[in-house]
Design a protein around this motif. Structure first.
Motif, PDB file in Angstrom:
ATOM      1  N   SER A 184      72.812  85.944 -27.269  1.00 16.71           N
ATOM      2  CA  SER A 184      74.119  86.520 -27.552  1.00 16.71           C
ATOM      3  C   SER A 184      75.199  85.463 -27.316  1.00 16.71           C
ATOM      4  O   SER A 184      74.928  84.402 -26.751  1.00 16.71           O
ATOM      5  CB  SER A 184      74.362  87.721 -26.635  1.00 16.71           C
ATOM      6  OG  SER A 184      74.396  87.283 -25.274  1.00 16.71           O
ATOM      7  N   ILE A 185      76.414  85.768 -27.709  1.00 13.70           N
ATOM      8  CA  ILE A 185      77.508  84.809 -27.564  1.00 13.70           C
ATOM      9  C   ILE A 185      77.723  84.434 -26.095  1.00 13.70           C
ATOM     10  O   ILE A 185      78.069  83.300 -25.775  1.00 13.70           O
ATOM     11  CB  ILE A 185      78.816  85.367 -28.178  1.00 13.70           C
ATOM     12  CG1 ILE A 185      79.949  84.328 -28.116  1.00 13.70           C
ATOM     13  CG2 ILE A 185      79.233  86.656 -27.493  1.00 13.70           C
ATOM     14  CD1 ILE A 185      79.708  83.104 -28.946  1.00 13.70           C
ATOM     15  N   GLY A 186      77.454  85.390 -25.169  1.00 16.02           N
ATOM     16  CA  GLY A 186      77.619  85.100 -23.741  1.00 16.02           C
ATOM     17  C   GLY A 186      76.636  84.057 -23.252  1.00 16.02           C
ATOM     18  O   GLY A 186      77.023  83.061 -22.627  1.00 16.02           O
ATOM     19  N   LEU A 187      75.347  84.255 -23.527  1.00 15.87           N
ATOM     20  CA  LEU A 187      74.333  83.285 -23.110  1.00 15.87           C
ATOM     21  C   LEU A 187      74.455  81.986 -23.894  1.00 15.87           C
ATOM     22  O   LEU A 187      74.173  80.906 -23.363  1.00 15.87           O
ATOM     23  CB  LEU A 187      72.929  83.881 -23.293  1.00 15.87           C
ATOM     24  CG  LEU A 187      72.526  84.972 -22.300  1.00 15.87           C
ATOM     25  CD1 LEU A 187      71.153  85.537 -22.642  1.00 15.87           C
ATOM     26  CD2 LEU A 187      72.535  84.427 -20.876  1.00 15.87           C
ATOM     27  N   TYR A 188      74.863  82.093 -25.149  1.00 17.29           N
ATOM     28  CA  TYR A 188      75.069  80.871 -25.944  1.00 17.29           C
ATOM     29  C   TYR A 188      76.166  80.020 -25.310  1.00 17.29           C
ATOM     30  O   TYR A 188      76.079  78.787 -25.263  1.00 17.29           O
ATOM     31  CB  TYR A 188      75.450  81.234 -27.380  1.00 17.29           C
ATOM     32  CG  TYR A 188      75.408  80.044 -28.308  1.00 17.29           C
ATOM     33  CD1 TYR A 188      74.231  79.700 -28.969  1.00 17.29           C
ATOM     34  CD2 TYR A 188      76.537  79.248 -28.501  1.00 17.29           C
ATOM     35  CE1 TYR A 188      74.176  78.593 -29.801  1.00 17.29           C
ATOM     36  CE2 TYR A 188      76.495  78.140 -29.330  1.00 17.29           C
ATOM     37  CZ  TYR A 188      75.311  77.825 -29.977  1.00 17.29           C
ATOM     38  OH  TYR A 188      75.266  76.716 -30.790  1.00 17.29           O
ATOM     39  N   THR A 189      77.191  80.695 -24.805  1.00 15.32           N
ATOM     40  CA  THR A 189      78.293  79.982 -24.135  1.00 15.32           C
ATOM     41  C   THR A 189      77.782  79.285 -22.878  1.00 15.32           C
ATOM     42  O   THR A 189      78.129  78.126 -22.617  1.00 15.32           O
ATOM     43  CB  THR A 189      79.419  80.968 -23.769  1.00 15.32           C
ATOM     44  OG1 THR A 189      79.914  81.571 -24.968  1.00 15.32           O
ATOM     45  CG2 THR A 189      80.555  80.244 -23.066  1.00 15.32           C
ATOM     46  N   VAL A 190      76.935  79.985 -22.095  1.00 19.03           N
ATOM     47  CA  VAL A 190      76.367  79.386 -20.879  1.00 19.03           C
ATOM     48  C   VAL A 190      75.562  78.137 -21.222  1.00 19.03           C
ATOM     49  O   VAL A 190      75.718  77.080 -20.590  1.00 19.03           O
ATOM     50  CB  VAL A 190      75.479  80.408 -20.122  1.00 19.03           C
ATOM     51  CG1 VAL A 190      74.736  79.731 -18.982  1.00 19.03           C
ATOM     52  CG2 VAL A 190      76.331  81.550 -19.593  1.00 19.03           C
ATOM     53  N   GLY A 191      74.693  78.249 -22.226  1.00 17.03           N
ATOM     54  CA  GLY A 191      73.870  77.105 -22.627  1.00 17.03           C
ATOM     55  C   GLY A 191      74.706  75.938 -23.127  1.00 17.03           C
ATOM     56  O   GLY A 191      74.447  74.771 -22.791  1.00 17.03           O
ATOM     57  N   SER A 192      75.735  76.253 -23.918  1.00  7.72           N
ATOM     58  CA  SER A 192      76.602  75.197 -24.465  1.00  7.72           C
ATOM     59  C   SER A 192      77.382  74.504 -23.360  1.00  7.72           C
ATOM     60  O   SER A 192      77.536  73.275 -23.373  1.00  7.72           O
ATOM     61  CB  SER A 192      77.572  75.799 -25.495  1.00  7.72           C
ATOM     62  OG  SER A 192      76.868  76.305 -26.612  1.00  7.72           O
TER      63      SER A 192
END
Length: 505
Positions: free
Chosen positions: A288-296
């Motif tokens: 999701s956009i939340g986990l994608y943000t964490v990874g990025s």
């Protein structure tokens, strides 16, 4: 006064260069509304400025040593005026490709500062100084954040023309405040390349920078369009999120350099690539956009720290060839930003997702982690070897049977025996015959009981000359406490012994 200005001036030069470098990717959501660009060619348009921006880093790093940073920055900004104006008048896909190719000059100026600034500071501060200079990466964030806002108000063509004013201002600033008396290095470029191209460390550093700076550039280039198309964010939101990624990576760069000045740089890279591996695996699962943000953001931190650490290592290992090595390493980093967007685009067109691309990034990061661990222990072994070879005391290493396994150059100098003459022999070839058998029995008993023995002993050189040496023998034990080898260190004290006798006579 002029020398003190070089760090802030050259850092601002890098800000401007990187702002210009990413004009097309920053404004792509607006440009593609006016210019018909096939979907499968979008990645090529945004990635093409990286090509010249990478390849030109070698000559710019070299010529920064020849002519000084002042001249190279001025010439680079003058040349950038032409592609910036050309893009502002672009009306076709071909125009963007041509203009974008020459925008690469803006990214190539990076190698100018990392070559010039180390001339003004001591070696122990170079990690932090290059980290501060590397914060010029924030130029990509400034363009990514501000260009869409300006384009919304006045249109993308007028927004591009504003960069012409910025370039003219910095041409004048470099003319006035650039250091005219910078130290010049005029070793021919072919000679410099010959001196470094066989050095494996340079290629390892190139690989590491390919990943750290390459991922920084790749995310900068592809995030605005990716966030709009994949998560359906609006253009300004996507621009602000990308700017946040760039800002975090940029501010972590001097942190990485500062840490590298105080701790083992290779150990820091171990942590960097371990985190890279895990973050890329997270992104591979299309979260999701939340986990994608964490990874990025994890990749942003790693990219910043990694970039700072690597440019501490380059001048540390390559002092006289820093210009050409900086150029090669930074070129590889730039190319690292060119290939991933194209690869991600190709994979997406074939599979409809980006997962395979991110998994490839994780595997390359894992391979780099293994290489860094190997380099770390190689460095420790090399340090031990240097100490062994350069110490002024003679060193003799035997196994538990008393067979000589290694000697250092000082041993040969003190005894007259070459290494190949004693390897495989017993140390008794050095005996003078002055000490009785009981002397050696007591010596080895002390080694067995206490792990060491030291004292004076008469030995004989290869030429038959007897001399008094101060000898220290230590037992090296394994984890079970058993002796596995013995190390003897000694020095010639014959002269001190003679003077002592004269003093007491």
């Amino acid at each position: 006064m002029v020398k003190r200005l070089q760090l802030p001036l050259q850092t601002l030069n890098l800000v401007v260069g990187f702002m210009v470098w990413v004009i097309i990717s920053s404004l792509m959501p607006y440009i593609k509304e006016d210019i018909g660009i096939p979907a499968d060619r979008l990645a090529m348009v945004t990635a093409i400025p990286v090509v010249l921006g990478s390849v030109l880093r070698i000559p710019l790093g070299y010529y920064a040593n020849i002519f000084g940073a002042r001249i190279i920055f001025m010439v680079s900004f003058i040349l950038l005026l032409f592609p910036v104006y050309y893009i502002s008048e672009a009306s076709s896909y071909a125009d963007l490709i041509i203009g974008g190719l020459f925008l690469g000059i803006g990214g190539a100026v990076f190698s100018v500062g990392v070559t010039s600034l180390p001339k003004y500071y001591p070696k122990e501060k170079l990690g932090f100084i290059n980290g501060i200079y590397g914060m010029g990466n924030i130029g990509t964030a400034i363009s990514t954040f501000s260009a869409p806002i300006v384009a919304t108000q006045i249109g993308w063509t007028a927004a591009v023309k504003l960069y012409l004013i910025l370039l003219l201002i910095f041409i004048v600033l470099n003319l006035i405040f650039g250091d005219r008396h910078e130290t010049k290095v005029k070793t021919p470029i072919v000679e410099q390349i010959k001196g470094v191209y066989k050095n494996e460390k340079m290629w390892f550093f190139s690989l590491f920078y390919f990943i750290t700076f390459g991922s920084f550039v790749a995310f900068t280039v592809y995030l605005p369009n990716f966030l709009v198309s994949n998560f359906e964010l609006d253009k300004v939101d996507a621009g602000m999120r990308t700017a946040g990624f760039i800002a975090l990576a940029t501010f972590m760069r001097p942190v990485g350099g500062w840490l590298a000045d105080r701790f083992q740089p290779l150990f820091l890279l171990i942590g960097t690539f371990a985190t890279y591996t895990l973050a890329a695996i997270l992104l591979a699962f299309s979260p999701s956009i939340g986990l994608y943000t964490v990874g990025s953001l994890a990749i942003a931190v790693c990219a910043g720290i990694g970039n700072g650490v690597i440019f501490k290592l380059v001048p540390f290992y390559f002092n006289k060839q820093a210009g050409i090595v900086n150029g090669i390493v930074s070129m590889m980093g730039g190319l690292g930003g060119f290939f991933p967007p194209l690869m991600l685009s190709a994979i997406h067109s074939l599979t409809g997702q980006y997962s395979i691309g991110f998994m490839l990034l994780s595997q390359v990061a894992l391979a780099s982690l293994i290489i860094v661990v190997w380099l770390y222990f190689q460095d420790r072994l090399a340090l031990s070897a240097e100490v062994f070879a350069s110490t002024g005391q003679g060193i003799l290493v035997t196994d538990v049977t008393g067979t000589i396994k290694a000697v250092n150059p000082a041993f040969s100098k003190l005894t007259g025996y070459k290494e190949e003459e004693v390897i495989g022999k017993n140390p008794n070839i050095l005996k003078s015959g002055r000490q009785p058998k009981a002397f050696y029995s007591e010596m080895w008993q002390a080694i067995k009981n206490q792990g060491m023995w030291q004292g004076g002993i008469w030995n004989r050189r290869k030429n038959g000359e007897e001399y008094l040496q101060w000898l220290n023998i230590s037992a090296v034990k394994d984890e079970t406490g058993e002796d596995i080898r013995y190390v003897g260190t000694f020095s010639d004290i014959t002269e001190q012994h003679r003077k002592g006798k004269e003093l007491h006579s």
